[in-house]
Design a protein around this motif. Sequence first.
Motif, PDB file in Angstrom:
ATOM      1  N   ASN A 498       0.804  -1.226   0.000  1.00 28.91           N
ATOM      2  CA  ASN A 498       0.000   0.000   0.000  1.00 28.91           C
ATOM      3  C   ASN A 498       0.830   1.266   0.000  1.00 28.91           C
ATOM      4  O   ASN A 498       0.490   2.240  -0.659  1.00 28.91           O
ATOM      5  CB  ASN A 498      -0.906   0.018   1.238  1.00 28.91           C
ATOM      6  CG  ASN A 498      -1.914  -1.106   1.197  1.00 28.91           C
ATOM      7  OD1 ASN A 498      -1.585  -2.250   1.508  1.00 28.91           O
ATOM      8  ND2 ASN A 498      -3.126  -0.802   0.768  1.00 28.91           N
ATOM      9  N   LEU A 499       1.902   1.236   0.775  1.00 27.11           N
ATOM     10  CA  LEU A 499       2.595   2.497   1.034  1.00 27.11           C
ATOM     11  C   LEU A 499       4.091   2.277   1.118  1.00 27.11           C
ATOM     12  O   LEU A 499       4.553   1.268   1.643  1.00 27.11           O
ATOM     13  CB  LEU A 499       2.085   3.079   2.366  1.00 27.11           C
ATOM     14  CG  LEU A 499       2.712   4.371   2.865  1.00 27.11           C
ATOM     15  CD1 LEU A 499       2.363   5.526   1.957  1.00 27.11           C
ATOM     16  CD2 LEU A 499       2.261   4.656   4.296  1.00 27.11           C
ATOM     17  N   LEU A 500       4.810   3.243   0.584  1.00 24.82           N
ATOM     18  CA  LEU A 500       6.256   3.251   0.755  1.00 24.82           C
ATOM     19  C   LEU A 500       6.634   4.596   1.356  1.00 24.82           C
ATOM     20  O   LEU A 500       6.158   5.635   0.912  1.00 24.82           O
ATOM     21  CB  LEU A 500       6.962   3.076  -0.592  1.00 24.82           C
ATOM     22  CG  LEU A 500       8.478   3.000  -0.466  1.00 24.82           C
ATOM     23  CD1 LEU A 500       8.917   1.588  -0.097  1.00 24.82           C
ATOM     24  CD2 LEU A 500       9.162   3.441  -1.744  1.00 24.82           C
ATOM     25  N   VAL A 501       7.469   4.555   2.380  1.00 25.13           N
ATOM     26  CA  VAL A 501       7.920   5.799   3.005  1.00 25.13           C
ATOM     27  C   VAL A 501       9.432   5.854   2.903  1.00 25.13           C
ATOM     28  O   VAL A 501      10.123   4.929   3.321  1.00 25.13           O
ATOM     29  CB  VAL A 501       7.509   5.857   4.489  1.00 25.13           C
ATOM     30  CG1 VAL A 501       7.983   7.171   5.115  1.00 25.13           C
ATOM     31  CG2 VAL A 501       6.007   5.702   4.639  1.00 25.13           C
ATOM     32  N   SER A 502       9.915   6.928   2.327  1.00 21.50           N
ATOM     33  CA  SER A 502      11.357   6.995   2.105  1.00 21.50           C
ATOM     34  C   SER A 502      11.810   8.438   2.010  1.00 21.50           C
ATOM     35  O   SER A 502      11.022   9.345   1.767  1.00 21.50           O
ATOM     36  CB  SER A 502      11.686   6.274   0.795  1.00 21.50           C
ATOM     37  OG  SER A 502      12.995   6.604   0.361  1.00 21.50           O
ATOM     38  N   GLY A 503      13.089   8.626   2.185  1.00 23.48           N
ATOM     39  CA  GLY A 503      13.657   9.943   1.930  1.00 23.48           C
ATOM     40  C   GLY A 503      13.813  10.117   0.431  1.00 23.48           C
ATOM     41  O   GLY A 503      13.953   9.142  -0.295  1.00 23.48           O
ATOM     42  N   PRO A 504      13.765  11.345  -0.048  1.00 24.23           N
ATOM     43  CA  PRO A 504      13.865  11.582  -1.478  1.00 24.23           C
ATOM     44  C   PRO A 504      15.259  11.314  -2.012  1.00 24.23           C
ATOM     45  O   PRO A 504      15.460  11.256  -3.226  1.00 24.23           O
ATOM     46  CB  PRO A 504      13.510  13.070  -1.612  1.00 24.23           C
ATOM     47  CG  PRO A 504      13.830  13.659  -0.287  1.00 24.23           C
ATOM     48  CD  PRO A 504      13.607  12.589   0.718  1.00 24.23           C
ATOM     49  N   ASP A 505      16.228  11.131  -1.130  1.00 26.20           N
ATOM     50  CA  ASP A 505      17.598  10.921  -1.594  1.00 26.20           C
ATOM     51  C   ASP A 505      17.759   9.616  -2.366  1.00 26.20           C
ATOM     52  O   ASP A 505      18.703   9.474  -3.138  1.00 26.20           O
ATOM     53  CB  ASP A 505      18.577  10.979  -0.412  1.00 26.20           C
ATOM     54  CG  ASP A 505      18.115  10.124   0.763  1.00 26.20           C
ATOM     55  OD1 ASP A 505      16.890   9.966   0.924  1.00 26.20           O
ATOM     56  OD2 ASP A 505      18.976   9.613   1.494  1.00 26.20           O
ATOM     57  N   ILE A 506      16.850   8.685  -2.171  1.00 27.42           N
ATOM     58  CA  ILE A 506      16.989   7.441  -2.918  1.00 27.42           C
ATOM     59  C   ILE A 506      15.845   7.248  -3.916  1.00 27.42           C
ATOM     60  O   ILE A 506      15.494   6.127  -4.272  1.00 27.42           O
ATOM     61  CB  ILE A 506      17.120   6.214  -1.988  1.00 27.42           C
ATOM     62  CG1 ILE A 506      16.010   6.198  -0.955  1.00 27.42           C
ATOM     63  CG2 ILE A 506      18.480   6.175  -1.340  1.00 27.42           C
ATOM     64  CD1 ILE A 506      16.060   4.962  -0.061  1.00 27.42           C
ATOM     65  N   LEU A 507      15.314   8.391  -4.365  1.00 29.14           N
ATOM     66  CA  LEU A 507      14.242   8.330  -5.357  1.00 29.14           C
ATOM     67  C   LEU A 507      14.705   7.580  -6.613  1.00 29.14           C
ATOM     68  O   LEU A 507      13.990   6.743  -7.141  1.00 29.14           O
ATOM     69  CB  LEU A 507      13.809   9.747  -5.729  1.00 29.14           C
ATOM     70  CG  LEU A 507      12.599   9.883  -6.642  1.00 29.14           C
ATOM     71  CD1 LEU A 507      11.337   9.377  -5.972  1.00 29.14           C
ATOM     72  CD2 LEU A 507      12.395  11.343  -7.066  1.00 29.14           C
ATOM     73  N   PHE A 508      15.898   7.862  -7.082  1.00 27.09           N
ATOM     74  CA  PHE A 508      16.398   7.214  -8.308  1.00 27.09           C
ATOM     75  C   PHE A 508      17.077   5.892  -8.013  1.00 27.09           C
ATOM     76  O   PHE A 508      16.886   4.912  -8.718  1.00 27.09           O
ATOM     77  CB  PHE A 508      17.391   8.132  -9.028  1.00 27.09           C
ATOM     78  CG  PHE A 508      16.831   9.507  -9.295  1.00 27.09           C
ATOM     79  CD1 PHE A 508      15.510   9.659  -9.689  1.00 27.09           C
ATOM     80  CD2 PHE A 508      17.626  10.625  -9.141  1.00 27.09           C
ATOM     81  CE1 PHE A 508      14.997  10.916  -9.923  1.00 27.09           C
ATOM     82  CE2 PHE A 508      17.117  11.896  -9.378  1.00 27.09           C
ATOM     83  CZ  PHE A 508      15.797  12.043  -9.768  1.00 27.09           C
ATOM     84  N   PHE A 509      17.893   5.901  -6.961  1.00 27.88           N
ATOM     85  CA  PHE A 509      18.600   4.678  -6.598  1.00 27.88           C
ATOM     86  C   PHE A 509      17.638   3.514  -6.456  1.00 27.88           C
ATOM     87  O   PHE A 509      17.902   2.410  -6.874  1.00 27.88           O
ATOM     88  CB  PHE A 509      19.269   4.864  -5.226  1.00 27.88           C
ATOM     89  CG  PHE A 509      20.612   5.500  -5.280  1.00 27.88           C
ATOM     90  CD1 PHE A 509      21.658   4.860  -5.911  1.00 27.88           C
ATOM     91  CD2 PHE A 509      20.833   6.729  -4.694  1.00 27.88           C
ATOM     92  CE1 PHE A 509      22.912   5.440  -5.956  1.00 27.88           C
ATOM     93  CE2 PHE A 509      22.076   7.318  -4.732  1.00 27.88           C
ATOM     94  CZ  PHE A 509      23.121   6.674  -5.362  1.00 27.88           C
TER      95      PHE A 509
END
Length: 909
Positions: A498-509
């Motif tokens: 349903n959901l992923l929570v992450s910092g934007p620093d690994i948006l591409f990685f």
Amino acid sequence: MRRDEALPKTYDPASREPRWYAWWRERDLFRPEVNPDGAPYSIVIPPPNVTGSLHIGHALNAVVQDQYVRRARMQGRRALWVYGIDHAGIATQNVVERELARRGLRKEDLGRDAFVEEVWRWKETHGGRIAEQLGGLGASCDWSRPRFTMDPGLSRAVRKVFVELHRKGLIYRGTYIINWCPRCRTALSDEEVEHEETEGKLWRIAYPLEPDAADGTGRDEGAAGAGAQTELIVATTRPETMLGDTGVAVNPSDERHRHLIGRTARLPLLGRALPIVADDFVDPEFGTGVVKVTPAHDPNDYWIGKRHGLAEVRIFDDEARTNELAGPYAGLDRYEARTRVVADLEAQGLLRGVEDHRLPLGRCYRCGTVVEPLLSKQWFVKMKPLAGPALDAVRNGDVRLHPDRWVKVWEHWLENIHDWCISRQLWWGHRIPVWTCAACGHENVSETDPAACETCGSTELRQDEDVLDTWFSSQLWPFSVFGWPDDTEDLRTYYPTNLLVSGPDILFFWIARMVMIAVEFTGRAPFRDVILTGIVRDAQGRKMSKSAGNTVDPLDLIEAYGADALRFTLMFIAAPGTDLALGPERVEVGRNFANKLWNAARFVLGNLGDDYVVGSLEDLDEDRLDLADRWILSRLARTTRAVDAALDEFRPNDVANLLFDFLKHDYCDWYVEWSKARLGGAGAPGAAVDAGTSLQVRRLLVEVLAEGLKLLHPLMPFLTEEIWQRLPLERRGVDSLMTAVWGIPKVPESEDAVASWTAVQGLVTAVRDLRNSIRLPPAEKPRVIVAAADGADRERVERHRDEIVRLARLGTLEIRPEPPARDGFATAVLTGMEVFLDRGSPASRQDERRKLERERERLDRLLRDATRRLENEEFRERAPAEVVRREEEKQSEFRTLLEKLERTLDTIR
RNA sequence: GGGCGACUAGCUCAGCUGGUCAGAGCGCACGGUUCACAUCCGUGAGGUCGUUGGUUCGAAUCCAUCGUCGCCCACCA
């Protein structure tokens, strides 16, 4: 049954939190099976590095995830938060290598197998640390399903994906220019290089021109005259790379150099012949308009070389030291080589200038070493075919990014995507499943270790030495954790998540790659919603870094203030997707709030009395509800809806603010204070109330608090459980607040009550203000007169006379239609009424007059604004009727207030 | 070189789709032994919502411009 015995005045999270965590685990409440019939809800944790320790960024992410999982669980859903860790190739190998170095060893001393075993040992001893730390934070991960990116199951997924992509032609091997970290001695992907503007220099170097041999017969040297050009000046930021030059390029449209195209230059120092080629890439405006071409050590030059068939001379080894191809300069570090080359050029008079020049420098994201672009044989994934579906997934709403401004970033990256270099020259990681046959040279690509070559049958096979980029396995995380490629029960139930929570620093990685690979292999987006948090910075807003020494350790904060306090504070100061500034002292907000609730609970429990009967908000006696009751119930209902909306709309941080307002400002500051007079019983302040009302007031105190705790539980799980367990409630078989039913019972709501209450609040506050402004000692209980022309206003004050008297600490309260003969009063003008506080003696009135005059100015301005607006025809025509009506109300209200104020001022004068 | 974001009370920041907010936390000032809480209570201090234009009956909230700062992306040596 008194429950307040031994309740300390101060809440002590350190002793309470671990106890509750253990209690939850004993009851297995973190597993989705607690709600076997609920609709599935799943989140996979962004796997922390196996070497990692919980840092503040993890904490922030974990709190957001926990809020969602805990609410889902309370909603009766089969809520699963999958926990696991990442093997983190380079990072982990570096850590273990450092460890070895301390024992005087290098990994080569151990050999590959022994080294890899060493890393596994590290994982066994340290890999569990972060799970414990997450537990301390209160994270309700399902600890029974831990995964590791090097698990046998996940390894199988990795191989399957590699083999399939290879079969589809999306994985290929080739010699290209790649980013190389000379310290880690491995290739890196473009994403693993961090660019940074750096002060550098631009050198101008003279390259001699060969005589024009092509038509040398027609024009001899003499005919060319004294003006014949004998050299070319090139500009470069990296003079040492000239040792690998194999050409010189100019722009074909550049008049200055066009005639040189096709001729030959001579490389200084080494004497190599360099063809002069024409290429549009060259910018005539930059430098001298002439570019030295080093195909083996510069990405641009590499493509120029390819277009013109130039040779590729790689002059650096894997540690970025010059090799034998550098001739007399062999065996030097690249910076030594630069110094020597420049010195020699200068000695030979070929250096024609140096100027300062800023240039972007690429550094390894793991160790910070300046990356050396070089030619190397590596494995790549062809990304363009995978990018399209990932773009679509976001465009058509299969995946939603929050906040949505990330969509543009997402699109830009995917639209300009480059192939991904996935091979790493490391020992720790998923080894590339390719075996080369010693007999026939065939490359066997296989999911299982092959016994013999599939073409010639030879058994002399050698597996590729390289491992895969860590992110190659991480990208499979959302489905590999559920057992993919097997069609498991978990996979069917919990995937997609349903959901992923992450910092934007690994948006591409990570995030983009997960979407690409998931769509390719499962046909579905791996998650529906993505919350991109902000980055936690220090109190001054600077990036936290170990070297700067400004990191805050969440473990320290938990120890000092409690996990609940940290959780609350993080969300209280966070805005969606915006960086947040956190200093240790800011966590005091959370601690103080926790303590506040603790004490509110102490008060409620201490006043229950022996005759308290457990009940619920569903069977209130409406006749006994007074203004404050109706108001707090309305606020509760409204807050409940707002909390749900905040979570549903992916503004999890709003929850902290909403509940702070409701529980602290409304419940503690006003409702509890108000209720003190209505508890009844011997020695109670204020009016005597009958037993039924007294019981109901106590019930409201208990139940409203309990409902508030329920809403707060996903954010502050420990404290809420602690208090909830102590409150006398109808538990209806529910053991823990963790599994209590989300949402509140139906309660009466009243807009009217909210409005009336606000008026009473205003009156009380006004009197307190008057008391303060004339420095009335707190112990003194003055006489106050409220004058209201309107009977309804008088009636409202009359009805709540006792409570107002108590909250404002008054002696007597007189309510009249007309103002008193004004003398010796401190005065305030409110909507619908005037307040006169008998100051005892007619002391200095200067302060008060100034205050009232300022108030008059303010009202005057507001009145003029309102009047101007109302006199505007277009406003009346075009503004909504509602707005116009409100404006009219305001106008007449301001007018009345002003009149009263004028009168008051007259008397003071 | 492109893109994005920020610029609101002393500080850190909220203010979603224009007309109830000019707000919260901290800090500060003043006053408090109110029997839940000094990890507390009460009150307050007023910030031209970065600049300059524009759209609108009306803008902190929309558009443009400029300025400062930050981040991301980037094959101009």
